[in-house]
Enzyme design. Structure first.
Site, PDB file in Angstrom:
ATOM      1  N   ARG A   1       0.918  -1.164  -0.062  1.00  0.00           N
ATOM      2  CA  ARG A   1       0.020  -0.290  -0.046  1.00  0.00           C
ATOM      3  C   ARG A   1       0.777   1.338  -0.010  1.00  0.00           C
ATOM      4  NH1 ARG A   1      -3.389   0.090   5.108  1.00  0.00           N
ATOM      5  NH2 ARG A   1      -1.341  -1.052   5.797  1.00  0.00           N
TER       6      ARG A   1
ATOM      7  N   ASN B   1      -6.347  -2.489   2.660  1.00  0.00           N
ATOM      8  CA  ASN B   1      -6.105  -3.875   2.879  1.00  0.00           C
ATOM      9  C   ASN B   1      -7.399  -4.552   2.950  1.00  0.00           C
ATOM     10  OD1 ASN B   1      -3.321  -4.331   2.724  1.00  0.00           O
ATOM     11  ND2 ASN B   1      -3.110  -4.202   4.955  1.00  0.00           N
TER      12      ASN B   1
END
Length: 88
Positions: free
Chosen positions: A18, A36
């Protein structure tokens, strides 16, 4: 302007995916977000110039060192007025 939703599956959590994606997106001038998911995948929305979005999508197929991308699902969405890139 192009906006897409993306779900990436594989070893993509716990490897800096990320945060690396945020850097790649910001450098390409792409806005959106990444997070997530409970099933171990990573979900993102990207928006920007079509070529810039394609650049980020190409990176997402590989990910950062330590990641293993098994699949990537891309869905075209209607563009919105988003700015910046957020890690959720």
């Amino acid at each position: 302007m192009r906006r897409v939703g993306v779900v990436v599956r594989g070893t993509v959590q716990g490897v800096g995916y990320r945060f690396s994606l945020r850097v790649v997106a910001e450098r390409a001038g792409v806005s959106g977000w990444v997070r997530n998911r409970a099933d171990g995948s990573v979900e993102a929305e990207l928006q920007g110039a079509p070529s810039a979005v394609d650049t980020v999508l190409a990176w997402m197929a590989e990910g950062p060192p330590g990641a293993r991308v098994d699949s990537r699902d891309v869905t075209d969405l209607q563009p919105e007025g988003t700015q910046g890139f957020e890690v959720r």
